[in-house]
Design an enzyme around this catalytic site. Sequence first.
Site, PDB file in Angstrom:
ATOM      1  N   GLU A  41       8.046   5.263  -4.305  1.00 34.68           N
ATOM      2  CA  GLU A  41       7.214   4.165  -3.833  1.00 34.68           C
ATOM      3  C   GLU A  41       6.858   4.302  -2.355  1.00 34.68           C
ATOM      4  OE1 GLU A  41       5.671   2.610  -6.352  1.00 34.68           O
ATOM      5  OE2 GLU A  41       6.040   0.686  -5.369  1.00 34.68           O
ATOM      6  N   ASP A  42       7.844   4.696  -1.547  1.00 35.96           N
ATOM      7  CA  ASP A  42       7.664   4.604  -0.103  1.00 35.96           C
ATOM      8  C   ASP A  42       7.338   5.911   0.603  1.00 35.96           C
ATOM      9  OD1 ASP A  42       8.138   1.983  -0.454  1.00 35.96           O
ATOM     10  OD2 ASP A  42      10.201   1.999   0.284  1.00 35.96           O
TER      11      ASP A  42
END
Length: 722
Positions: free
Chosen positions: A92-93
């Site tokens: 996600e990051d």
Amino acid sequence: MIQKIGTALRTQRVAREFGIETLVRLLSEYLPDEQISEVRRAYVFGAEMHAGQSRSSGEPYIYHPLAVARILGEMRLDHVTLIAAILHDVIEDSDVSKEEIAKQFGQEVAQLVDGVSKIEKIEGMSRQDRQAESFRKLLMAMTDDLRVILVKLADRLHNMRTLGAMPLEKKRRIAAETLEIYAPIAQRLGINTLRRELEDLAFANQHPHRYEVFVKAVAERLGDAKALIREIEQKLSRALADEGIGATVVGRQKSYYSIYRKMQAKRLKFLDVMDLLGFRVLVSKLDECYRALGIVHHVMKPVPGLFDDYIANSRGNGYQSLHTTCVGPEGKKIEVQIRTREMHHVAESGIAAHWQYKLGRKENANAAPQARAREWLQMLLESSGSGSNELVENVKVDLFPDEIYVFTPRGEIRRLPRGATPVDFAYTVHSELGDRLVAARVEGHLEPLNTPLKNGQTIEIITSKHARPNAAWLNYVKTAKARMRIRAFLKDQREDEAIRLGRRLLEIALRELGLPANTLNATNVAPVLKSYQLDEVEDLYASIGTGERLAPLVARHFLPEPVAGSKPVTRSSDALALAVEGTEGLLVDYAKCCRPLPGDDIIGYVSTSRGIIIHRLDCEHVQQRKGGPGERIALVWSPKVQGDFMAELKLQAVNRRGLLAGVAGAITEANSSIENVQMPEGASGEDVVEIRFLVTVRDRIHLARVLKRVRRLSAVDKVSRA
Ligand code: MN
């Protein structure tokens, strides 16, 4: 190079400051060294990926996944889960792909991280407050491996622990979500340690003021009671030891949230100290539970009616224990739970116990994640004794759902059976939406309407004012609602069609009798309807259109006087014939004996069950069949006729290799396609064989072109329409 050293130094600093060593110390209590070094490698990788990112508190981001791993380490989970926990936010990051994780740490870890990322992606989607239950089920349904849920729960727990300086409204929203979604999941899976802490943190963040007052009040009450608690602990321990039972007796404070809930449920204003406390007796063996119960009841008088045997009748999430309430010192009621240490372990960790690292236990190591969940469920079923248990049923539905959950473009969750399609989805949202459906976007892409939907997808339905339900949809819809609506629509449509066809047939029959065009007026119709005992003229037309009544016979009722004998039916002029467009659906059918094509001379027979059957005029059945008056109907092809028709070819050829391929090729080149082939059985060698092909053509001209192509093949002797 310099940059790499810089990263390494930074990583080392983070390692010292934010606890990889603390985690490693914890893991060394139960994991082998080589697995611990894998966890350490994951940490270095994760720290590098999250380098430069920080949490809202200002800490380096890696602190969070590390803390999540620590929560799972405290639960003694296997190293795969721990690595996934450390990497749970990297997809996600940062730019790391699932494939990269698989390459570095194996497919199992990659699957888990991907699963957590998928959940995170849809977490923000549902904007409907009352859909918590659906959302909870969606999370469970999306998860192939329950370790994804374990990581997610630990992630949520750490986030709850560190809500910190967020605005109150936001904290409240997250707290409510925790109570509605995550705490119930933890409860269903029997992970009670996690559930209790999630609930207490949610309570504290939802009603900070109430919580503060509450904690203070509990502390005050307990402060008075310390001596009392020790007294009871000692009294019970001694009595059990005297009878030869090695038991651990612990007096403990119940969780704030459970006390709060109990007070609310019972409308209590005053905190009785004994409502805050529970005593737990842990023994080694099952039979000791019941013996210990007798001893406890000997020491303190039991309160009648407050005994529960959750060993014989488990609660269904794996929890097993004896519960009793006794009258203690000063006449206070005291709750005592008695269970084995093994039962206690299951009561605290639930399904997580199945992924805990077990030294020297290999038999379960390779079991598929789903198999372990089944194993756990099996254990629940066994421990809950006979009779169906609602909780077990619920857990089963949550773990192995036969339903899927998808989103509307507005973020509402819709529940559908497994295998449901965009058509089902449209009808679930609204009947009108289904009736006007033309296409569907799944996750933003146009997909065929028979595509099975998957959990968590967002579906957008594209409609058109003129769209109509399609009979082909019945082949793949899964919901009863869609099926019913489509069927009802088709039935209406057939009735409309039958009425139109019936009226037309009656008009032709009237003209053949020499009656004027305006015969079908109210004055003339009324007595005819009466004689058939019908209310509406549409009913009369429909009965003709479906073949239930014969038009020429009905037409006779419109004659001024009865006519004796029957008038022979001859082929009428084209002006009087009914035009066949080829699209009349079930009411017009083409005879299989002669397979008429547009361009052929045709004739129709009215059949009571099948509407009108169309034959070629030169069909031998037509020649033989006399037919009563009105049974035969003159027909012509409408110039608008279109669509695919079937024609049968009869072919004589020398049976040599490649014959079929050659014929098939010729047919395809003529823009036709083969529906069926019939070869004589046992044909071999250079025999001359007769083969029958069923092909699709538009009309006679097209058929002629197909025949010409096939005839050109050298192996083919003769070819003709059958
Ligand atoms: Mn996270």
